[in-house]
Design an enzyme around this catalytic site. Structure first.
Site, PDB file in Angstrom:
ATOM      1  N   GLU A 185       0.873  -1.180   0.000  1.00 26.30           N
ATOM      2  CA  GLU A 185       0.000   0.000   0.000  1.00 26.30           C
ATOM      3  C   GLU A 185       0.903   1.220   0.000  1.00 26.30           C
ATOM      4  O   GLU A 185       2.122   1.102   0.200  1.00 26.30           O
ATOM      5  CB  GLU A 185      -0.890   0.006   1.257  1.00 26.30           C
ATOM      6  CG  GLU A 185      -1.859  -1.169   1.287  1.00 26.30           C
ATOM      7  CD  GLU A 185      -2.765  -1.154   2.510  1.00 26.30           C
ATOM      8  OE1 GLU A 185      -2.660  -0.225   3.335  1.00 26.30           O
ATOM      9  OE2 GLU A 185      -3.576  -2.080   2.614  1.00 26.30           O
ATOM     10  N   GLY A 188       8.727 -16.285  -4.583  1.00 29.24           N
ATOM     11  CA  GLY A 188       8.730 -15.184  -5.553  1.00 29.24           C
ATOM     12  C   GLY A 188      10.124 -14.614  -5.733  1.00 29.24           C
ATOM     13  O   GLY A 188      10.514 -14.260  -6.850  1.00 29.24           O
ATOM     14  N   GLU A 230       9.394  -7.009  -4.695  1.00 29.00           N
ATOM     15  CA  GLU A 230       9.426  -8.248  -3.893  1.00 29.00           C
ATOM     16  C   GLU A 230      10.501  -8.154  -2.802  1.00 29.00           C
ATOM     17  O   GLU A 230      11.157  -9.146  -2.464  1.00 29.00           O
ATOM     18  CB  GLU A 230       9.554  -9.484  -4.783  1.00 29.00           C
ATOM     19  CG  GLU A 230       8.313  -9.614  -5.664  1.00 29.00           C
ATOM     20  CD  GLU A 230       8.002 -10.997  -6.170  1.00 29.00           C
ATOM     21  OE1 GLU A 230       8.456 -11.982  -5.568  1.00 29.00           O
ATOM     22  OE2 GLU A 230       7.261 -11.084  -7.168  1.00 29.00           O
ATOM     23  N   GLU A 235      17.777  -3.614   0.694  1.00 25.05           N
ATOM     24  CA  GLU A 235      17.958  -3.333   2.122  1.00 25.05           C
ATOM     25  C   GLU A 235      17.183  -4.366   2.958  1.00 25.05           C
ATOM     26  O   GLU A 235      17.691  -4.878   3.962  1.00 25.05           O
ATOM     27  CB  GLU A 235      17.468  -1.908   2.451  1.00 25.05           C
ATOM     28  CG  GLU A 235      18.335  -0.790   1.897  1.00 25.05           C
ATOM     29  CD  GLU A 235      18.176  -0.556   0.381  1.00 25.05           C
ATOM     30  OE1 GLU A 235      17.253  -1.129  -0.230  1.00 25.05           O
ATOM     31  OE2 GLU A 235      19.000   0.185  -0.177  1.00 25.05           O
TER      32      GLU A 235
HETATM   33  N1  COS Z   1       8.080 -17.662   6.078  1.00 23.81           N
HETATM   34  C1  COS Z   1       7.213 -17.969   7.080  1.00 23.81           C
HETATM   35  N2  COS Z   1       6.973 -17.158   8.146  1.00 23.81           N
HETATM   36  C2  COS Z   1       7.656 -15.996   8.193  1.00 23.81           C
HETATM   37  C3  COS Z   1       8.576 -15.614   7.211  1.00 23.81           C
HETATM   38  C4  COS Z   1       8.779 -16.494   6.114  1.00 23.81           C
HETATM   39  N3  COS Z   1       9.633 -16.202   5.130  1.00 23.81           N
HETATM   40  N4  COS Z   1       9.083 -14.410   7.525  1.00 23.81           N
HETATM   41  C5  COS Z   1       8.520 -14.033   8.692  1.00 23.81           C
HETATM   42  N5  COS Z   1       7.652 -14.994   9.087  1.00 23.81           N
HETATM   43  C6  COS Z   1       6.856 -14.995  10.318  1.00 23.81           C
HETATM   44  C7  COS Z   1       7.749 -14.797  11.535  1.00 23.81           C
HETATM   45  O1  COS Z   1       8.284 -16.026  11.962  1.00 23.81           O
HETATM   46  C8  COS Z   1       6.784 -14.214  12.540  1.00 23.81           C
HETATM   47  O2  COS Z   1       6.028 -15.266  13.100  1.00 23.81           O
HETATM   48  P1  COS Z   1       5.476 -15.245  14.622  1.00 23.81           P
HETATM   49  O3  COS Z   1       4.347 -14.242  14.624  1.00 23.81           O
HETATM   50  O4  COS Z   1       4.989 -16.642  14.877  1.00 23.81           O
HETATM   51  O5  COS Z   1       6.621 -14.836  15.499  1.00 23.81           O
HETATM   52  C9  COS Z   1       5.855 -13.358  11.676  1.00 23.81           C
HETATM   53  O6  COS Z   1       5.976 -13.886  10.319  1.00 23.81           O
HETATM   54  C10 COS Z   1       6.207 -11.893  11.655  1.00 23.81           C
HETATM   55  O7  COS Z   1       7.553 -11.792  11.225  1.00 23.81           O
HETATM   56  P2  COS Z   1       8.502 -10.569  11.591  1.00 23.81           P
HETATM   57  O8  COS Z   1       8.334 -10.244  13.057  1.00 23.81           O
HETATM   58  O9  COS Z   1       9.866 -10.876  11.091  1.00 23.81           O
HETATM   59  O10 COS Z   1       7.835  -9.384  10.754  1.00 23.81           O
HETATM   60  P3  COS Z   1       8.308  -7.901  10.482  1.00 23.81           P
HETATM   61  O11 COS Z   1       7.124  -7.028  10.564  1.00 23.81           O
HETATM   62  O12 COS Z   1       9.523  -7.576  11.306  1.00 23.81           O
HETATM   63  O13 COS Z   1       8.686  -7.905   8.914  1.00 23.81           O
HETATM   64  C11 COS Z   1      10.022  -8.194   6.958  1.00 23.81           C
HETATM   65  C12 COS Z   1       9.608  -8.711   8.353  1.00 23.81           C
HETATM   66  C13 COS Z   1      10.658  -6.834   7.000  1.00 23.81           C
HETATM   67  C14 COS Z   1      11.030  -9.225   6.507  1.00 23.81           C
HETATM   68  C15 COS Z   1       8.789  -8.201   6.018  1.00 23.81           C
HETATM   69  O14 COS Z   1       7.888  -7.176   6.369  1.00 23.81           O
HETATM   70  C16 COS Z   1       9.157  -8.044   4.548  1.00 23.81           C
HETATM   71  O15 COS Z   1       9.553  -9.011   3.889  1.00 23.81           O
HETATM   72  N6  COS Z   1       9.021  -6.810   4.021  1.00 23.81           N
HETATM   73  C17 COS Z   1       9.181  -6.596   2.583  1.00 23.81           C
HETATM   74  C18 COS Z   1       7.854  -6.782   1.924  1.00 23.81           C
HETATM   75  C19 COS Z   1       7.997  -6.973   0.455  1.00 23.81           C
HETATM   76  O16 COS Z   1       8.793  -7.756  -0.025  1.00 23.81           O
HETATM   77  N7  COS Z   1       7.144  -6.257  -0.280  1.00 23.81           N
HETATM   78  C20 COS Z   1       7.089  -6.388  -1.675  1.00 23.81           C
HETATM   79  C21 COS Z   1       5.714  -6.864  -2.014  1.00 23.81           C
HETATM   80  S1  COS Z   1       5.567  -7.614  -3.546  1.00 23.81           S
HETATM   81  S2  COS Z   1       5.917  -6.173  -4.819  1.00 23.81           S
END
Ligand code: COS
Length: 323
Positions: free
Chosen positions: A74, A189, A310, A314
């Site tokens: 978003e 992805g 994706e 960073e």
């Molecule tokens: N597979 C399965 N579970 C996952 C996971 C994965 N790859 N990554 C995180 N989780 C789980 C964690 O284990 C955690 O579980 P619990 O609630 O049981 O503890 C939960 O998801 C939340 O994870 P986390 O606390 O790490 O979340 P954050 O808010 O800190 O975010 C990042 C983590 C920054 C890695 C995530 O928001 C991200 O990937 N951001 C980028 C988004 C992106 O790629 N956008 C592009 C969209 S497509 S154009």
């Protein structure tokens, strides 16, 4: 990747990564469309769909009758994907969705949308749910097409939801369990985007090599100058290393193992390589590298998005460090 019983080829992730690289070598925008369709939409149904959801959608998606789109981002929720504001409120027999999503690849051509919305704002990332929403659902409209610097043949849109009713059967996975669905799908992805970056880099390298052999300066082909040779050598080493990282992650994906770190490593390294290789390919072409008649100009523009979508580079580094 989709099972043969639903009309798919049943290929493993390694075969998929090889096909994705080859498609991107020809056209990264077209590959991007198929990457989202396969990794993020067919993958969503294959991994998390109920038997009813799979039989309803996978045959149409596998045959290409319908294209799929994946909608997580978003305006205020990019890298911080857990801060989604689009809300689904309980309604009789289902949910009512209101909000705006952005950066949705295939937005203008998709028949099925995998959409992540908040179902419990206090829960942040633990209050997100995933819904399967069909194009044309009342209250759901597709916005304008973004004018991007690269990947211009891919259709990137906003999605608008205003009191859009979806039945409970549209929920994919568990209520408030959507964030993990989103992250798990992005692991796959990111392998496909890594493959896309390798394909772009390979195409740019081939153009640069061929140009260096035919372009003559100071009485000989520029490929005979050591500074050009060094660029070509570094390009080819980078591409091979990126390809191996992508294929290692794909092998883990095929085994059903969690490959979060390996997928992020592959995407980080391959996207950086694609940008460096495309930059040097333009440099080897000199003035011809910045005009549209030469394909390296497009590879240079297309490569840029691979370090952003994706998950930015960073975010990949953050994930690798955490893992
Ligand atoms: N597979 C399965 N579970 C996952 C996971 C994965 N790859 N990554 C995180 N989780 C789980 C964690 O284990 C955690 O579980 P619990 O609630 O049981 O503890 C939960 O998801 C939340 O994870 P986390 O606390 O790490 O979340 P954050 O808010 O800190 O975010 C990042 C983590 C920054 C890695 C995530 O928001 C991200 O990937 N951001 C980028 C988004 C992106 O790629 N956008 C592009 C969209 S497509 S154009």
């Amino acid at each position: 990747m989709t099972a043969p019983e639903y009309g798919g080829l049943g290929l493993d992730a390694l075969s998929y990564a090889v096909a994705m690289e080859e498609l991107a070598r020809a056209n990264a925008a077209y590959q991007g469309c198929l990457s989202v369709h396969n990794s993020l939409v067919c993958g969503a149904l294959s991994l998390f769909g109920t038997p009813e959801q799979r039989s309803r959608y996978l045959p149409k998606l596998a045959s290409g009758e319908w294209i799929g789109a994946y909608s997580l981002s978003e305006a205020g929720a990019g890298s911080d994907a857990g801060s989604i504001q689009t809300m689904a409120k309980p309604a009789a027999e289902g949910f009512s969705i209101t909000g705006t999503k952005c950066w949705v690849s295939n937005g203008g051509i998709a028949g099925l949308f995998v959409v992540f919305v908040s179902t419990s704002p206090a829960g942040a990332s633990r209050g997100i749910s995933c819904f399967l929403i069909e194009g044309g659902t009342p209250g759901f409209t597709v916005g304008r097409k973004e004018k991007k610097m690269g990947l211009r043949a891919s259709d990137t849109r906003e999605l608008h939801f205003q009191d859009c009713f979806v039945p409970r059967s549209a929920l994919l996975g568990s209520l408030n369990g959507g964030f993990k669905v989103a992250m798990r799908l992005l692991d796959g992805g990111r392998v496909a985007i890594g493959a896309q970056a390798v394909g772009i880099a390979q195409a740019a390298f081939e153009e640069a090599l061929s140009y260096a052999k035919t372009r003559r300066q100071f009485g000989k082909p520029i490929a005979e100058f050591q500074l050009i040779q060094a660029k070509l050598a570094d390009m080819s080493v980078g591409i091979e290393a990126a390809r191996l990282l992508v294929r290692r992650a794909a092998v883990l994906l095929s085994r059903g193992a969690r490959c979060t770190k390996e997928a992020s490593m592959a995407k980080l390294f391959a996207s950086s390589t694609a940008n460096r290789v495309a930059y040097d390919a333009v440099q080897i072409h000199g003035g011809n590298g910045i005009v549209r008649e030469f394909p390296v100009e497009r590879y240079f523009r297309d490569a840029r998005a691979t370090e952003i979508y994706e998950g930015t580079s960073e975010i990949q580094r953050l994930i690798i460090a955490r893992e």
